[in-house]
Write a protein that holds these residues in place. Structure first.
Motif, PDB file in Angstrom:
ATOM      1  N   GLY A 179       0.440   0.268   5.230  1.00  0.00           N
ATOM      2  CA  GLY A 179       1.563  -0.199   4.427  1.00  0.00           C
ATOM      3  C   GLY A 179       1.269  -0.284   2.945  1.00  0.00           C
ATOM      4  O   GLY A 179       2.150  -0.130   2.122  1.00  0.00           O
ATOM      5  N   LYS A 180       0.027  -0.525   2.598  1.00  0.00           N
ATOM      6  CA  LYS A 180      -0.330  -0.662   1.188  1.00  0.00           C
ATOM      7  C   LYS A 180      -0.965   0.601   0.608  1.00  0.00           C
ATOM      8  O   LYS A 180      -1.476   0.591  -0.499  1.00  0.00           O
ATOM      9  CB  LYS A 180      -1.256  -1.860   1.006  1.00  0.00           C
ATOM     10  N   ASN A 202       4.097   5.927  -2.446  1.00  0.00           N
ATOM     11  CA  ASN A 202       4.659   4.919  -1.551  1.00  0.00           C
ATOM     12  C   ASN A 202       5.638   4.048  -2.350  1.00  0.00           C
ATOM     13  O   ASN A 202       5.225   3.342  -3.256  1.00  0.00           O
ATOM     14  CB  ASN A 202       3.521   4.061  -0.973  1.00  0.00           C
ATOM     15  N   PRO A 203       6.914   4.073  -2.010  1.00  0.00           N
ATOM     16  CA  PRO A 203       7.894   3.294  -2.772  1.00  0.00           C
ATOM     17  C   PRO A 203       8.022   1.839  -2.307  1.00  0.00           C
ATOM     18  O   PRO A 203       8.811   1.081  -2.872  1.00  0.00           O
ATOM     19  CB  PRO A 203       9.196   4.055  -2.516  1.00  0.00           C
ATOM     20  N   TYR A 204       7.271   1.455  -1.300  1.00  0.00           N
ATOM     21  CA  TYR A 204       7.429   0.120  -0.725  1.00  0.00           C
ATOM     22  C   TYR A 204       6.149  -0.696  -0.795  1.00  0.00           C
ATOM     23  O   TYR A 204       5.069  -0.173  -0.959  1.00  0.00           O
ATOM     24  CB  TYR A 204       7.889   0.225   0.736  1.00  0.00           C
ATOM     25  N   GLU A 205       6.305  -2.001  -0.599  1.00  0.00           N
ATOM     26  CA  GLU A 205       5.176  -2.937  -0.630  1.00  0.00           C
ATOM     27  C   GLU A 205       4.654  -3.241   0.770  1.00  0.00           C
ATOM     28  O   GLU A 205       3.554  -3.719   0.930  1.00  0.00           O
ATOM     29  CB  GLU A 205       5.631  -4.262  -1.268  1.00  0.00           C
ATOM     30  N   LYS A 206       5.484  -2.999   1.777  1.00  0.00           N
ATOM     31  CA  LYS A 206       5.116  -3.383   3.141  1.00  0.00           C
ATOM     32  C   LYS A 206       5.269  -2.211   4.099  1.00  0.00           C
ATOM     33  O   LYS A 206       6.164  -1.388   3.950  1.00  0.00           O
ATOM     34  CB  LYS A 206       6.009  -4.531   3.621  1.00  0.00           C
ATOM     35  N   SER A 224       6.263  -2.218   7.187  1.00  0.00           N
ATOM     36  CA  SER A 224       7.460  -2.231   8.024  1.00  0.00           C
ATOM     37  C   SER A 224       8.625  -1.524   7.328  1.00  0.00           C
ATOM     38  O   SER A 224       9.479  -0.945   7.977  1.00  0.00           O
ATOM     39  CB  SER A 224       7.839  -3.662   8.399  1.00  0.00           C
ATOM     40  N   GLN A 225       8.663  -1.539   5.986  1.00  0.00           N
ATOM     41  CA  GLN A 225       9.731  -0.867   5.249  1.00  0.00           C
ATOM     42  C   GLN A 225       9.576   0.651   5.278  1.00  0.00           C
ATOM     43  O   GLN A 225      10.551   1.378   5.125  1.00  0.00           O
ATOM     44  CB  GLN A 225       9.735  -1.344   3.793  1.00  0.00           C
ATOM     45  N   LEU A 226       8.356   1.108   5.482  1.00  0.00           N
ATOM     46  CA  LEU A 226       8.085   2.541   5.476  1.00  0.00           C
ATOM     47  C   LEU A 226       8.736   3.275   6.636  1.00  0.00           C
ATOM     48  O   LEU A 226       9.109   4.434   6.502  1.00  0.00           O
ATOM     49  CB  LEU A 226       6.571   2.783   5.530  1.00  0.00           C
ATOM     50  N   ASN A 258      11.649   3.127   8.098  1.00  0.00           N
ATOM     51  CA  ASN A 258      12.988   3.663   7.821  1.00  0.00           C
ATOM     52  C   ASN A 258      12.918   4.863   6.883  1.00  0.00           C
ATOM     53  O   ASN A 258      13.646   5.836   7.055  1.00  0.00           O
ATOM     54  CB  ASN A 258      13.899   2.588   7.237  1.00  0.00           C
ATOM     55  N   TRP A 259      12.033   4.795   5.886  1.00  0.00           N
ATOM     56  CA  TRP A 259      11.828   5.915   4.957  1.00  0.00           C
ATOM     57  C   TRP A 259      11.372   7.151   5.723  1.00  0.00           C
ATOM     58  O   TRP A 259      11.876   8.254   5.501  1.00  0.00           O
ATOM     59  CB  TRP A 259      10.803   5.488   3.905  1.00  0.00           C
TER      60      TRP A 259
END
Length: 156
Positions: free
Chosen positions: A20-21, A38-42, A44-46, A48-49
């Motif tokens: 995630g990081k 990576n556009p996210y911090e976590k 779990s958000q990845l 959906n991407w």
């Protein structure tokens, strides 16, 4: 399409043990390789991407419980990148030659359980106490060595 975390956006980058990081993710459709920030911090958000991009396989070294819980709600398969230093070309070759092992839910749970237990008892991925960078690197090696020893059927 597969995706996997990489340490840099340079050619033949090493696969990142972070999920995630991770700073970047490589995407490979069987012909073309793209690396994106990576556009996210976590983690779990990845998920959906990845689904929006048509990813059906994730190649990992490790994964936390939050992205795992998200992944198992999808049809995405999780493959093991291998231990030690693994590069982008290693993953592509392994994928093209069908050599990457798919991890079962139980195998993934064991990796997550052991990693998170070791994270709490050492500085493996933890920044809750101060330590110098060299010490942190040594602790991660010990943590990962324990995970490999406790999961020999995965880490061959």
């Amino acid at each position: 399409m597969i995706t996997f975390p990489v340490k840099t956006d340079k050619e033949n980058a090493a696969v990142s043990p972070l999920f995630g990081k991770a700073k970047y993710f490589a995407f490979y459709d069987g012909k073309e390789l793209r690396v994106e920030k990576n556009p996210y911090e976590k983690g779990s958000q990845l998920v959906n991407w990845f689904l929006e991009k048509g990813v059906d396989k994730i190649v990992i070294k490790e994964m936390g419980s939050k992205p795992f819980n998200k992944v198992i709600q999808t049809n995405i398969k999780v493959l093991f990148a291998g231990e030690g230093r693994v590069t982008t070309s290693d993953v592509i070759k392994g994928f093209d030659e069908n050599l990457l092992n798919e991890l079962s839910v139980d195998e993934l749970k064991n990796i997550i359980k052991e990693h998170e237990a070791n994270k709490k008892s050492s500085s493996c991925g933890s920044h809750t106490h101060e330590h110098n960078h060299d010490h942190e690197h040594d602790d991660k090696k010990v943590c990962h060595k324990k995970i490999r020893a406790q999961n020999p059927y995965i880490f061959k």
